[in-house]
Structure formats: C-alpha cells, structure tokens
Scaffold this active site. Structure first.
Site, PDB file in Angstrom:
ATOM      1  N   ASN A   9       0.860  -1.188   0.000  1.00  0.00           N
ATOM      2  CA  ASN A   9       0.000   0.000   0.000  1.00  0.00           C
ATOM      3  C   ASN A   9       0.896   1.238   0.000  1.00  0.00           C
ATOM      4  O   ASN A   9       1.430   1.621   1.035  1.00  0.00           O
ATOM      5  CB  ASN A   9      -0.890  -0.036   1.258  1.00  0.00           C
ATOM      6  CG  ASN A   9      -1.723   1.223   1.409  1.00  0.00           C
ATOM      7  OD1 ASN A   9      -1.837   2.022   0.473  1.00  0.00           O
ATOM      8  ND2 ASN A   9      -2.313   1.412   2.585  1.00  0.00           N
ATOM      9  N   LYS A  11       0.054   4.186  -0.359  1.00  0.00           N
ATOM     10  CA  LYS A  11      -0.668   5.359   0.157  1.00  0.00           C
ATOM     11  C   LYS A  11      -0.478   6.547  -0.808  1.00  0.00           C
ATOM     12  O   LYS A  11      -0.309   6.323  -2.013  1.00  0.00           O
ATOM     13  CB  LYS A  11      -0.219   5.693   1.579  1.00  0.00           C
ATOM     14  CG  LYS A  11      -0.288   4.459   2.487  1.00  0.00           C
ATOM     15  CD  LYS A  11      -0.184   4.769   3.930  1.00  0.00           C
ATOM     16  CE  LYS A  11      -0.280   3.475   4.733  1.00  0.00           C
ATOM     17  NZ  LYS A  11      -0.319   3.683   6.160  1.00  0.00           N
ATOM     18  N   GLU A 168      -5.323  -4.507  10.996  1.00  0.00           N
ATOM     19  CA  GLU A 168      -4.332  -3.447  11.152  1.00  0.00           C
ATOM     20  C   GLU A 168      -4.676  -2.639  12.392  1.00  0.00           C
ATOM     21  O   GLU A 168      -5.502  -1.711  12.329  1.00  0.00           O
ATOM     22  CB  GLU A 168      -4.345  -2.524   9.931  1.00  0.00           C
ATOM     23  CG  GLU A 168      -3.961  -3.202   8.632  1.00  0.00           C
ATOM     24  CD  GLU A 168      -3.441  -2.205   7.616  1.00  0.00           C
ATOM     25  OE1 GLU A 168      -2.318  -2.393   7.149  1.00  0.00           O
ATOM     26  OE2 GLU A 168      -4.149  -1.234   7.305  1.00  0.00           O
TER      27      GLU A 168
HETATM   28  P1  PGA Z   1       2.672   0.799   7.689  1.00  0.00           P
HETATM   29  O1  PGA Z   1       1.223   0.919   7.019  1.00  0.00           O
HETATM   30  O2  PGA Z   1       3.296  -0.480   7.203  1.00  0.00           O
HETATM   31  O3  PGA Z   1       3.420   2.018   7.202  1.00  0.00           O
HETATM   32  O4  PGA Z   1       2.472   0.807   9.167  1.00  0.00           O
HETATM   33  C1  PGA Z   1       0.390  -0.205   6.885  1.00  0.00           C
HETATM   34  C2  PGA Z   1      -0.936   0.223   6.293  1.00  0.00           C
HETATM   35  O5  PGA Z   1      -1.447   1.284   6.663  1.00  0.00           O
HETATM   36  O6  PGA Z   1      -1.512  -0.479   5.445  1.00  0.00           O
END
Ligand code: PGA
Length: 249
Positions: A9, A11, A168
């Site tokens: 992801n 983002k 999560e």
């Molecule tokens: P992170 O994000 O690995 O940066 O903690 C995980 C997510 O939000 O899917």
C-alpha cells in the site's frame, strides 16, 4: 489451502520517478522469491498504468487503495469498481483506517464498497483494527467483531473467495510499533472464528497483518498459523525491504 499474499500500500506517495526506481528494484528482486507468495502492488490510482507497464512481465497483481460505494454516475472524484477492473486491477483496499478516520468512512459505506467489489470480480482487502484506547480498554475483540460483521454482512456463497481481511491495529500503522506476533495471532484466530459465524469458509480465507511490518519483524509475524501475509505501507516504498518481507512468508 489458503493463498499467501503480501500487498504493497503505497498510500499517497510516489511520482513517475519513484514508480520507475521501485519497479526496477522489484524486477531485480522478484526472481529470487522461491515461495508461493502472491503479490499485489497498490499505488496511487494515477500511477497504476505506469506500474502495470513496468511490472507487466512479473507475477505481481495490482490494486486500488479505495473504491466508490456506488456503481457509476455523478460522484466527482470517485473511482468505481468497474473502472478498477476495466483497468486491469484485481484488488481493492476497502475500509483502511486512514479512510475511516480522515474521511469518515463507516462500516455501512465499507459494506457497500465490498458489494461493489464483489459485483465486478475484485478481491476486496477489507481492513479492520482497533485504536489504542480501544485496546487499552479491553474492547479490541468487540470492535473488530463489529467491523467484520458490519462490513461483510452482504457477502455470500462464492463471493467469499474474493474476500481477504487485513487486521491493522490503528496504533501500529506508520508508528514503528507492531503488535506482538502472539497478540496478532490471537486476533487473527478470533477473526477466523467470527468469519465462520458469518457463514464464510473461514479456513480458506486469507488473513493479513498490517502495521509497521518491516524486514526484521515479518518472519516472526508470518510464522503464526493464522497470519497468511501482510499489508505493507512504509516498507513497500523500498524495494529491497519489500522483497525481503515477501521472502519471509
Ligand atoms: P505501515 O502501514 O506499514 O506504514 O504501518 C500499513 C498500512 O497502513 O496499510
């Protein structure tokens, strides 16, 4: 046999230059994977076509970070499941905690999105997880139960094969704090029981852990019997780290 999956992801990060350099790193590292891991790359929607072109000869699948709860029409700024499928995406993240917290996405909205994803043959990666306050007050299991029930109530029959659930914990996302492997396993086991109560073929459903998964903690998490892979944020923006996480599965 459940499918193993690691999803990246990205983002709201990236640029054409980053797509190029990440894709080069991934193409160099992917041939070294000797396990049967499935990989989904989920970049910002504007870069999906670039990522698909760069990684066309690889085993990677592709996805969107969010989809509309509606079929089509006057919803400025939204992307439909039909469009995602038409663009060669096989996956859609739904109900990510950032969407829930920053954009007011409710379980009801997520359920609509899951329905849309099912209608168009996408695999919905449905995200659930408790906040720190909820964990500290002992209500984590109840919160996740309510989210699962609210988001998956319309899923039926053969559609279950297109459902992946990602646990999560909100307090672990992007914070560098990870749930211990034991706590994550306990929640995954709980989720599998809940899925069975919802009528799902629970033993066949892929359950991911997400929240600060890194090369140095991935193997311990993935060794747990009910953790079938990961949803990776920050570490997916470094191709060496992402490949190393994929190897740990
Ligand atoms: P992170 O994000 O690995 O940066 O903690 C995980 C997510 O939000 O899917």
């Amino acid at each position: 046999m459940r499918k193993k999956l690691v999803a990246a992801n990205w983002k709201m990060n990236g640029s054409k230059a980053l797509v190029q350099s990440l894709a080069e790193g991934l193409k160099a590292g992917l041939p070294s994977l000797e396990n049967d891991v499935n990989i989904a790359i989920i970049p910002p929607a504007l870069y999906i076509a670039d990522v698909q072109r760069e990684l066309a000869e690889t085993q990677c699948g592709f996805g969107v970070q969010n989809i509309a709860r509606w079929e089509q029409g006057a919803y400025t700024g939204e992307i439909s499941s039909a469009m995602a499928a038409d663009s060669g995406c096989g996956f859609a993240l739904v109900g990510h905690s950032e969407r829930r917290q920053l954009f007011g996405e409710t379980d009801e909205a997520v359920a609509d999105k899951v329905r849309q994803a099912m209608c168009h043959g996408l695999v919905a990666i449905v995200c659930v997880g408790e906040t720190l306050e909820e964990r500290n007050s002992g209500s984590a299991n109840a919160v996740v139960a309510q989210q699962l029930q609210g988001c998956l109530q319309g899923v039926d029959g053969a559609q279950w094969k297109n459902i992946v659930v990602a646990y999560e914990p909100v307090w672990a996302i992007g914070t560098g704090k990870t749930a211990t492997a034991k706590d994550a396993q306990a929640m995954h086991k709980h989720m599998r029981q809940l899925l069975a109560e919802l009528g799902a073929p629970a033993e066949d459903i892929t359950l991911l852990y997400g929240g600060s998964v890194k090369p140095d903690n991935a193997a311990e998490l993935f060794a747990e019997p009910d953790i079938d892979g990961g949803l990776i944020g920050g570490a997916s923006l470094n191709s060496d780290d992402f490949i190393s996480i994929c190897k740990s599965l």
